[in-house]
Write a protein that holds these residues in place. Structure first.
Motif, PDB file in Angstrom:
ATOM      1  N   VAL A   1       0.874  -1.177   0.000  1.00 56.44           N
ATOM      2  CA  VAL A   1       0.000   0.000   0.000  1.00 56.44           C
ATOM      3  C   VAL A   1       0.905   1.219   0.000  1.00 56.44           C
ATOM      4  O   VAL A   1       1.776   1.344   0.863  1.00 56.44           O
ATOM      5  CB  VAL A   1      -0.910   0.018   1.244  1.00 56.44           C
ATOM      6  N   TYR A   2       0.694   2.119  -0.944  1.00 51.19           N
ATOM      7  CA  TYR A   2       1.575   3.269  -1.077  1.00 51.19           C
ATOM      8  C   TYR A   2       0.833   4.602  -0.979  1.00 51.19           C
ATOM      9  O   TYR A   2       1.466   5.641  -0.925  1.00 51.19           O
ATOM     10  CB  TYR A   2       2.353   3.167  -2.397  1.00 51.19           C
ATOM     11  N   ASP A   3      -0.488   4.543  -0.939  1.00 46.72           N
ATOM     12  CA  ASP A   3      -1.308   5.731  -0.716  1.00 46.72           C
ATOM     13  C   ASP A   3      -2.653   5.259  -0.174  1.00 46.72           C
ATOM     14  O   ASP A   3      -3.374   4.528  -0.861  1.00 46.72           O
ATOM     15  CB  ASP A   3      -1.497   6.529  -2.009  1.00 46.72           C
ATOM     16  N   MET A   4      -2.967   5.651   1.051  1.00 43.97           N
ATOM     17  CA  MET A   4      -4.155   5.103   1.710  1.00 43.97           C
ATOM     18  C   MET A   4      -5.455   5.576   1.063  1.00 43.97           C
ATOM     19  O   MET A   4      -6.409   4.804   0.940  1.00 43.97           O
ATOM     20  CB  MET A   4      -4.120   5.442   3.197  1.00 43.97           C
ATOM     21  N   THR A   5      -5.507   6.826   0.647  1.00 44.28           N
ATOM     22  CA  THR A   5      -6.723   7.325  -0.004  1.00 44.28           C
ATOM     23  C   THR A   5      -6.980   6.557  -1.293  1.00 44.28           C
ATOM     24  O   THR A   5      -8.113   6.133  -1.569  1.00 44.28           O
ATOM     25  CB  THR A   5      -6.596   8.828  -0.293  1.00 44.28           C
TER      26      THR A   5
END
Length: 306
Positions: A187-191
């Motif tokens: 995961v590299y961007d939660m949004t």
């Protein structure tokens, strides 16, 4: 949180209990690797919390100074333990010529963000202060993680190499050199992850639990959890691994590769095709020939960094 959110969190705990049961069954059935020695538990944060411990795993019989792999387990920031099949994975890494720090970190059900990333940064400090005693090369450090562990590996590397992020998180960098990263199904961007996941599995509840608030996007550190949004030119080279059967997180990996391209940052990628029928973080289970292959590829690549 309101009653609805608390109910979702209870369901989330039940889900992770089921996952834990499956993981434990695999751990008991999996063959124990040979050729690596597991050290005793060390508390890296001067507490008695078992979630702040690590074990040093070395090639059997080796007493020389070795490059270091900091191994960070996955589990949605909520679950996971070094005493599991992650230990077997770390033993396999060690056999390939590394001192592997198989670490625990505080989990978000009891210790909301930023406890997890604080712990990873403390592990790097531990390396700085214990390198000579433990026969570790502090200038050849590699971070390896899967899923949430990939996020923490990448974020720690960002913070370690950014004065701006060090100020945000209130940390000083350890005197170690992170040479490269090994990132699996991350995961590299939660949004972006939330939007792509369609709440599978219960992603909103996971985010609310991680940040301990219903309006998790308003947490003051939330903007600084994104690896993609905070990339900079000092970000270390990354071995980026996934499989097209990693639904929905394959979209995260592909978007992250685009981000690396946009910033002209170096990486080596490996994406397994659908026909391989390998799923999320398949590489942690060494029963698959592809798992052995990608570990060999990643560690061989690591050894090119001096």
């Amino acid at each position: 949180m309101n009653l609805k959110d608390l109910a979702r969190q209870a369901n989330l705990k039940a889900l992770w209990v089921l996952i834990a049961q499956g993981d434990e069954a695999y751990f008991k059935s999996a063959p124990k690797p040979t050729g690596a020695t597991v050290g005793s538990a060390i508390n890296y944060a001067q507490t008695d919390n078992p979630q702040q411990t690590l074990e040093v795993i070395r090639p059997k019989g080796n007493t020389s100074v070795l490059p270091v792999i900091v191994h960070i387990h996955g589990g949605g920031w909520l679950y996971g333990d070094r005493h599991s099949y992650y230990r077997y994975y770390a033993m396999e890494l060690a056999k390939r010529g590394f001192a592997v720090l198989n670490i625990n970190y505080r989990l978000a059900f009891d210790h909301p963000y930023p406890a997890c990333i604080d712990d990873v940064m403390n592990v790097l400090k531990w390396v700085e202060h214990n390198a000579q005693e433990q026969r570790l090369d502090p200038h050849r450090v590699f971070m390896v993680g899967d899923s949430a562990g990939a996020h923490l590996s990448a974020l720690a590397a960002l913070i370690h190499t950014s004065k701006a992020l060090q100020k945000v998180y209130g940390v000083t960098p350890a005197k170690v050199t992170i040479q490269a990263l090994g990132l699996s199904c991350g995961v590299y961007d939660m949004t972006r992850m939330v939007h792509q996941s369609h709440d599978l599995p219960m992603t909103k509840a996971m985010m609310q639990t991680l940040f301990n608030r219903s309006d998790y996007t308003k947490h003051p550190l939330y903007p600084f959890t994104s690896v993609s949004a905070n990339l900079h030119e000092q970000f270390p080279p990354a071995y980026v691994l996934s499989t097209k059967s990693d639904i929905p997180l394959i979209k995260e990996t592909l978007a992250f590769l685009d981000d690396l391209d946009m910033h002209k940052l170096p990486y080596k990628k490996r994406i397994l095709p659908l026909k391989a029928k390998r799923f999320h973080v398949f590489n942690i289970k060494m029963i698959y020939p592809e798992s052995v292959d990608v570990m060999d590829e990643m560690t061989t690549w690591f050894k090119t960094f001096n």
